[in-house]
Design a protein around this motif. Structure first.
Motif, mmCIF file in Angstrom:
data_model
loop_
_atom_site.group_PDB
_atom_site.id
_atom_site.type_symbol
_atom_site.label_atom_id
_atom_site.label_comp_id
_atom_site.label_asym_id
_atom_site.label_seq_id
_atom_site.Cartn_x
_atom_site.Cartn_y
_atom_site.Cartn_z
ATOM 1 N N ALA A 83 96.764 98.544 63.326
ATOM 2 C CA ALA A 83 95.422 99.109 63.217
ATOM 3 C C ALA A 83 94.760 99.025 64.594
ATOM 4 O O ALA A 83 94.580 97.942 65.138
ATOM 5 N N GLU A 96 96.513 107.055 50.947
ATOM 6 C CA GLU A 96 95.753 106.775 52.175
ATOM 7 C C GLU A 96 95.479 105.275 52.317
ATOM 8 O O GLU A 96 95.567 104.713 53.407
ATOM 9 N N LYS A 149 99.223 99.606 58.103
ATOM 10 C CA LYS A 149 98.886 99.460 59.526
ATOM 11 C C LYS A 149 98.249 98.103 59.798
ATOM 12 O O LYS A 149 98.535 97.471 60.820
ATOM 13 N N VAL A 150 97.387 97.675 58.902
ATOM 14 C CA VAL A 150 96.694 96.399 59.102
ATOM 15 C C VAL A 150 97.677 95.226 59.001
ATOM 16 O O VAL A 150 97.675 94.337 59.849
ATOM 17 N N ASN A 181 88.099 99.608 62.508
ATOM 18 C CA ASN A 181 87.803 100.635 61.503
ATOM 19 C C ASN A 181 88.706 100.523 60.291
ATOM 20 O O ASN A 181 88.264 100.571 59.156
ATOM 21 N N GLY A 182 89.997 100.368 60.595
ATOM 22 C CA GLY A 182 90.972 100.259 59.522
ATOM 23 C C GLY A 182 90.641 99.102 58.605
ATOM 24 O O GLY A 182 90.757 99.206 57.382
ATOM 25 N N HIS A 183 90.181 98.011 59.178
ATOM 26 C CA HIS A 183 89.843 96.832 58.396
ATOM 27 C C HIS A 183 88.635 97.092 57.504
ATOM 28 O O HIS A 183 88.609 96.708 56.347
ATOM 29 N N GLU A 230 98.619 103.582 53.508
ATOM 30 C CA GLU A 230 98.872 103.782 54.933
ATOM 31 C C GLU A 230 97.995 102.872 55.786
ATOM 32 O O GLU A 230 98.448 102.287 56.757
ATOM 33 N N ARG A 231 96.725 102.749 55.411
ATOM 34 C CA ARG A 231 95.813 101.878 56.152
ATOM 35 C C ARG A 231 96.227 100.418 56.011
ATOM 36 O O ARG A 231 96.249 99.658 56.984
ATOM 37 N N GLU A 240 87.528 99.960 56.354
ATOM 38 C CA GLU A 240 87.827 100.887 55.266
ATOM 39 C C GLU A 240 88.624 100.217 54.158
ATOM 40 O O GLU A 240 88.573 100.636 53.013
ATOM 41 N N LEU A 241 89.343 99.187 54.505
ATOM 42 C CA LEU A 241 90.148 98.501 53.501
ATOM 43 C C LEU A 241 89.325 97.566 52.632
ATOM 44 O O LEU A 241 89.759 97.144 51.574
#
Ligand code: ZN
Length: 150
Positions: free
Chosen positions: A101, A88, A95-96, A105-107, A91-92, A109-110
């Motif tokens: 992304a 996971e 995308k970033v 949000n994606g940022h 994948e994030r 969570e990373l």
């Protein structure tokens, strides 16, 4: 044109100079080699598993600042995570760094890995940033052949 210097954030420089978990594990359960011919980055990722979790992780090799910092921060982030969680994160992260992304949000969570978002402005560098991750994935899947970004 975005400035290449913006890419080399302090955190990236720091990790490339003093990479974390930069060592070969003595008895790895799994390992894989990755190569990015575009830049010449080459790394081996070592894993010690405990059930489905990454108990220990190390890497060795050579590459540019982006590839080395990414590998270093990846090992820091994924130690203790399960195989599914690692997937996971990848994948994030992917995308970033490829600018897909949709929101911040994606940022979030990373965490610290979001520092690599600037890579999306430099397509050549995306392969540098993701090399260690592709290599980790190959190790998790038990692939013996060296992975190449080409
Ligand atoms: Zn590179």
């Amino acid at each position: 044109m975005p400035d290449l210097r913006d890419l080399y954030q302090e955190l990236i420089l720091e990790h490339s100079k003093a990479p974390r978990n930069y060592r070969e594990l003595t008895t790895p359960d799994r390992k894989a080699e990755g190569y990015n011919p575009l830049c010449g980055d080459r790394f081996t990722v070592y894993l010690k598993m405990q059930g489905d979790s990454i108990q220990d992780i190390g890497f060795q090799g050579s590459g540019c600042a982006i590839s080395k910092a990414s590998a270093s921060m990846m090992t820091q982030t994924l130690k203790g995570k399960t195989q599914t969680e690692a997937q996971e994160f990848f994948e994030r992260f992917h995308k970033v760094v490829t600018g897909q992304a949709a929101s911040t949000n994606g940022h979030q969570e990373l965490g610290k890995l979001a520092v690599f978002s600037g890579v999306s402005e430099f397509p050549m560098r995306v392969k540098c940033a993701t090399l260690a991750w592709h290599t980790l994935q190959a190790a998790l899947e038990g692939k013996q052949d060296a992975v190449s970004t080409e």
